[in-house]
Design a protein around this motif. Structure first.
Motif, PDB file in Angstrom:
ATOM      1  N   VAL A  53       4.767   7.569 -29.906  1.00 27.68           N
ATOM      2  CA  VAL A  53       6.038   8.260 -29.250  1.00 27.68           C
ATOM      3  C   VAL A  53       7.183   7.335 -29.715  1.00 27.68           C
ATOM      4  CG1 VAL A  53       7.107   8.728 -27.176  1.00 27.68           C
ATOM      5  CG2 VAL A  53       4.678   9.078 -27.254  1.00 27.68           C
ATOM      6  N   ASN A  54       8.461   7.629 -30.218  1.00 23.84           N
ATOM      7  CA  ASN A  54       9.557   7.023 -30.785  1.00 23.84           C
ATOM      8  C   ASN A  54      10.647   7.524 -29.661  1.00 23.84           C
ATOM      9  OD1 ASN A  54       8.191   5.988 -33.005  1.00 23.84           O
ATOM     10  ND2 ASN A  54       8.619   7.593 -34.198  1.00 23.84           N
ATOM     11  N   LYS A  57      15.001   6.876 -28.898  1.00 25.38           N
ATOM     12  CA  LYS A  57      16.126   6.402 -29.773  1.00 25.38           C
ATOM     13  C   LYS A  57      16.347   4.988 -29.228  1.00 25.38           C
ATOM     14  CE  LYS A  57      18.770  10.390 -30.064  1.00 25.38           C
ATOM     15  NZ  LYS A  57      19.866  11.179 -29.384  1.00 25.38           N
ATOM     16  N   GLU A  58      16.332   4.375 -28.012  1.00 28.19           N
ATOM     17  CA  GLU A  58      16.592   3.234 -27.667  1.00 28.19           C
ATOM     18  C   GLU A  58      16.264   2.097 -28.514  1.00 28.19           C
ATOM     19  OE1 GLU A  58      16.846   6.112 -24.066  1.00 28.19           O
ATOM     20  OE2 GLU A  58      15.562   5.553 -25.778  1.00 28.19           O
ATOM     21  N   ARG A  59      14.644   2.252 -28.913  1.00 23.24           N
ATOM     22  CA  ARG A  59      14.003   1.530 -29.560  1.00 23.24           C
ATOM     23  C   ARG A  59      13.650   1.792 -31.420  1.00 23.24           C
ATOM     24  NH1 ARG A  59       7.474  -0.132 -29.044  1.00 23.24           N
ATOM     25  NH2 ARG A  59       7.759  -2.056 -30.101  1.00 23.24           N
ATOM     26  N   ASP A  60      13.221   2.994 -31.512  1.00 21.64           N
ATOM     27  CA  ASP A  60      13.161   3.552 -32.421  1.00 21.64           C
ATOM     28  C   ASP A  60      13.871   4.225 -33.515  1.00 21.64           C
ATOM     29  OD1 ASP A  60      10.288   2.298 -32.079  1.00 21.64           O
ATOM     30  OD2 ASP A  60      10.172   4.104 -30.393  1.00 21.64           O
ATOM     31  N   GLN A  61      15.303   4.566 -32.732  1.00 23.84           N
ATOM     32  CA  GLN A  61      16.406   5.211 -33.568  1.00 23.84           C
ATOM     33  C   GLN A  61      16.062   6.709 -33.695  1.00 23.84           C
ATOM     34  OE1 GLN A  61      15.453   1.991 -35.067  1.00 23.84           O
ATOM     35  NE2 GLN A  61      16.955   1.453 -33.259  1.00 23.84           N
ATOM     36  N   GLU A  62      15.037   7.311 -33.015  1.00 20.61           N
ATOM     37  CA  GLU A  62      14.962   8.654 -32.896  1.00 20.61           C
ATOM     38  C   GLU A  62      14.040   9.185 -31.625  1.00 20.61           C
ATOM     39  OE1 GLU A  62      12.762  10.542 -36.170  1.00 20.61           O
ATOM     40  OE2 GLU A  62      11.118   9.259 -36.216  1.00 20.61           O
ATOM     41  N   ASP A  63      14.253  10.097 -31.120  1.00 22.70           N
ATOM     42  CA  ASP A  63      13.230  10.837 -30.306  1.00 22.70           C
ATOM     43  C   ASP A  63      12.468  11.716 -30.846  1.00 22.70           C
ATOM     44  OD1 ASP A  63      14.383   9.540 -27.973  1.00 22.70           O
ATOM     45  OD2 ASP A  63      15.727  11.246 -27.609  1.00 22.70           O
ATOM     46  N   SER A  64      11.006  11.271 -30.919  1.00 22.39           N
ATOM     47  CA  SER A  64      10.108  12.070 -31.556  1.00 22.39           C
ATOM     48  C   SER A  64       8.902  11.772 -31.238  1.00 22.39           C
ATOM     49  CB  SER A  64      10.188  11.910 -32.938  1.00 22.39           C
ATOM     50  OG  SER A  64      10.182  10.577 -33.584  1.00 22.39           O
ATOM     51  N   VAL A  65       7.758  12.452 -31.415  1.00 24.22           N
ATOM     52  CA  VAL A  65       6.340  12.014 -31.333  1.00 24.22           C
ATOM     53  C   VAL A  65       5.649  12.650 -32.582  1.00 24.22           C
ATOM     54  CG1 VAL A  65       4.335  12.783 -29.786  1.00 24.22           C
ATOM     55  CG2 VAL A  65       6.568  12.592 -28.652  1.00 24.22           C
ATOM     56  N   ARG A  74       1.043  -1.163  -0.140  1.00 22.47           N
ATOM     57  CA  ARG A  74       0.156  -0.181  -0.105  1.00 22.47           C
ATOM     58  C   ARG A  74       0.920   1.312  -0.086  1.00 22.47           C
ATOM     59  NH1 ARG A  74      -4.346   1.719   4.420  1.00 22.47           N
ATOM     60  NH2 ARG A  74      -5.300   3.404   3.342  1.00 22.47           N
ATOM     61  N   PRO A  75       0.887   1.927  -1.176  1.00 16.54           N
ATOM     62  CA  PRO A  75       1.605   3.328  -1.248  1.00 16.54           C
ATOM     63  C   PRO A  75       1.051   4.353  -0.385  1.00 16.54           C
ATOM     64  CG  PRO A  75       1.177   2.390  -3.446  1.00 16.54           C
ATOM     65  CD  PRO A  75       0.426   1.601  -2.377  1.00 16.54           C
ATOM     66  N   ASN A  76       1.916   5.340  -0.016  1.00 16.17           N
ATOM     67  CA  ASN A  76       1.579   6.304   0.837  1.00 16.17           C
ATOM     68  C   ASN A  76       0.729   7.259  -0.320  1.00 16.17           C
ATOM     69  OD1 ASN A  76       1.439   8.467   2.784  1.00 16.17           O
ATOM     70  ND2 ASN A  76       2.909   9.651   1.635  1.00 16.17           N
ATOM     71  N   GLU A  77       1.387   7.434  -1.465  1.00 20.06           N
ATOM     72  CA  GLU A  77       0.736   8.425  -2.670  1.00 20.06           C
ATOM     73  C   GLU A  77       1.242   7.889  -4.128  1.00 20.06           C
ATOM     74  OE1 GLU A  77       0.806  13.233  -2.831  1.00 20.06           O
ATOM     75  OE2 GLU A  77       2.702  12.308  -3.299  1.00 20.06           O
ATOM     76  N   ILE A  78       0.315   8.169  -5.007  1.00 18.24           N
ATOM     77  CA  ILE A  78       0.671   7.644  -5.992  1.00 18.24           C
ATOM     78  C   ILE A  78       0.272   9.048  -6.993  1.00 18.24           C
ATOM     79  CG2 ILE A  78      -0.046   6.186  -8.268  1.00 18.24           C
ATOM     80  CD1 ILE A  78      -0.846   4.132  -6.171  1.00 18.24           C
ATOM     81  N   GLU A  79       1.239   9.229  -8.003  1.00 17.41           N
ATOM     82  CA  GLU A  79       1.375  10.396  -8.889  1.00 17.41           C
ATOM     83  C   GLU A  79       1.426   9.788 -10.312  1.00 17.41           C
ATOM     84  OE1 GLU A  79       2.810  14.132  -6.780  1.00 17.41           O
ATOM     85  OE2 GLU A  79       4.374  12.906  -7.398  1.00 17.41           O
ATOM     86  N   LEU A  80       1.123  10.492 -11.264  1.00 20.56           N
ATOM     87  CA  LEU A  80       1.240  10.072 -12.616  1.00 20.56           C
ATOM     88  C   LEU A  80       2.008  11.157 -13.442  1.00 20.56           C
ATOM     89  CD1 LEU A  80       0.468   8.347 -15.132  1.00 20.56           C
ATOM     90  CD2 LEU A  80      -1.836   9.611 -15.296  1.00 20.56           C
ATOM     91  N   LEU A  81       3.012  10.807 -14.367  1.00 23.19           N
ATOM     92  CA  LEU A  81       3.882  11.461 -15.266  1.00 23.19           C
ATOM     93  C   LEU A  81       3.620  10.949 -16.753  1.00 23.19           C
ATOM     94  CD1 LEU A  81       7.316  12.887 -14.709  1.00 23.19           C
ATOM     95  CD2 LEU A  81       6.651  11.583 -16.888  1.00 23.19           C
ATOM     96  N   THR A  82       3.091  11.685 -17.415  1.00 24.76           N
ATOM     97  CA  THR A  82       3.125  11.502 -18.752  1.00 24.76           C
ATOM     98  C   THR A  82       3.632  12.252 -19.905  1.00 24.76           C
ATOM     99  OG1 THR A  82       1.548  10.484 -20.438  1.00 24.76           O
ATOM    100  CG2 THR A  82       0.911  12.316 -19.237  1.00 24.76           C
ATOM    101  N   LEU A  83       4.306  12.008 -20.884  1.00 24.61           N
ATOM    102  CA  LEU A  83       4.937  12.748 -21.844  1.00 24.61           C
ATOM    103  C   LEU A  83       3.786  13.387 -22.835  1.00 24.61           C
ATOM    104  CD1 LEU A  83       7.414  13.709 -23.363  1.00 24.61           C
ATOM    105  CD2 LEU A  83       7.197  11.699 -24.885  1.00 24.61           C
TER     106      LEU A  83
END
Length: 179
Positions: free
Chosen positions: A163-164, A166-174, A124-133
């Motif tokens: 969402v791409n 680099k580690e998977r899709d060879q580029e950082d982009s959306v 049981r966590p104390n608090e849960i937050e959400l971060l999204t790109l």
């Protein structure tokens, strides 16, 4: 099918550093905070943020885990093809911790609902937050909002956000993809 660039590599990098700074403002040295990337695509964002916090902002030993929500989804048995599970990797206690769930795109909110159910298996966590790109703000099926968002976009339901990394899709982009 056409696609439009929503974020290029430079913009993604700026947003990642802003999100890291927002996390530092709230959680300081992360003594009681853990980061959990949601499988499959949230782990790339979680890894990148943990790296930025560690290397650029010198915050050490941030617990980082990955949570697979496959079997907790409400659409688990609804698709034509079976869903493939990913690995959960949480090698720390979540009891009484502040958890930051990390995912690449917030769409209907169903993945987050599944994550809330799945994390209960670990304590049981104390608090849960959400971060999204990316926050697709007009697409919610559930009343879930991010605490930290990279970019908010208004997308028609027939459109897709990809969402791409680099580690998977060879580029950082959306990209916004129109069907």
């Amino acid at each position: 099918m056409s696609q439009k660039v929503l974020l290029n590599e430079k913009e993604v990098n700026i947003i990642l550093h802003r999100l890291a700074c927002q996390l530092i403002e709230k959680h300081h040295k992360f003594q009681n905070t853990v980061l959990i990337g949601l499988q499959p695509r949230g782990i790339f964002l979680a890894d990148r943020l943990a790296k930025i916090l560690s290397e650029d902002y010198k915050i050490k030993n941030i617990p980082l885990g990955y949570l697979d929500i496959t079997f907790f989804r409400d659409d688990f048995r609804r698709g034509d093809k079976p869903l493939e599970a990913n690995k959960t990797k949480i090698n720390f206690l979540v009891e009484d911790k502040n958890i930051v769930f990390i995912d690449d795109v917030l769409y209907t909110g169903r993945s987050i609902r599944a994550a809330l159910t799945a994390i209960q298996s670990f304590g049981r966590p104390n608090e849960i937050e959400l971060l999204t790109l990316i926050d697709r703000r007009f697409s919610r099926h559930l009343p879930i909002q991010p605490n930290y968002r990279g970019r908010q976009v208004d997308v028609i339901n027939e459109e897709k956000v990809r969402v791409n990394w680099k580690e998977r899709d060879q580029e950082d982009s959306v990209y916004l993809i129109e069907k």
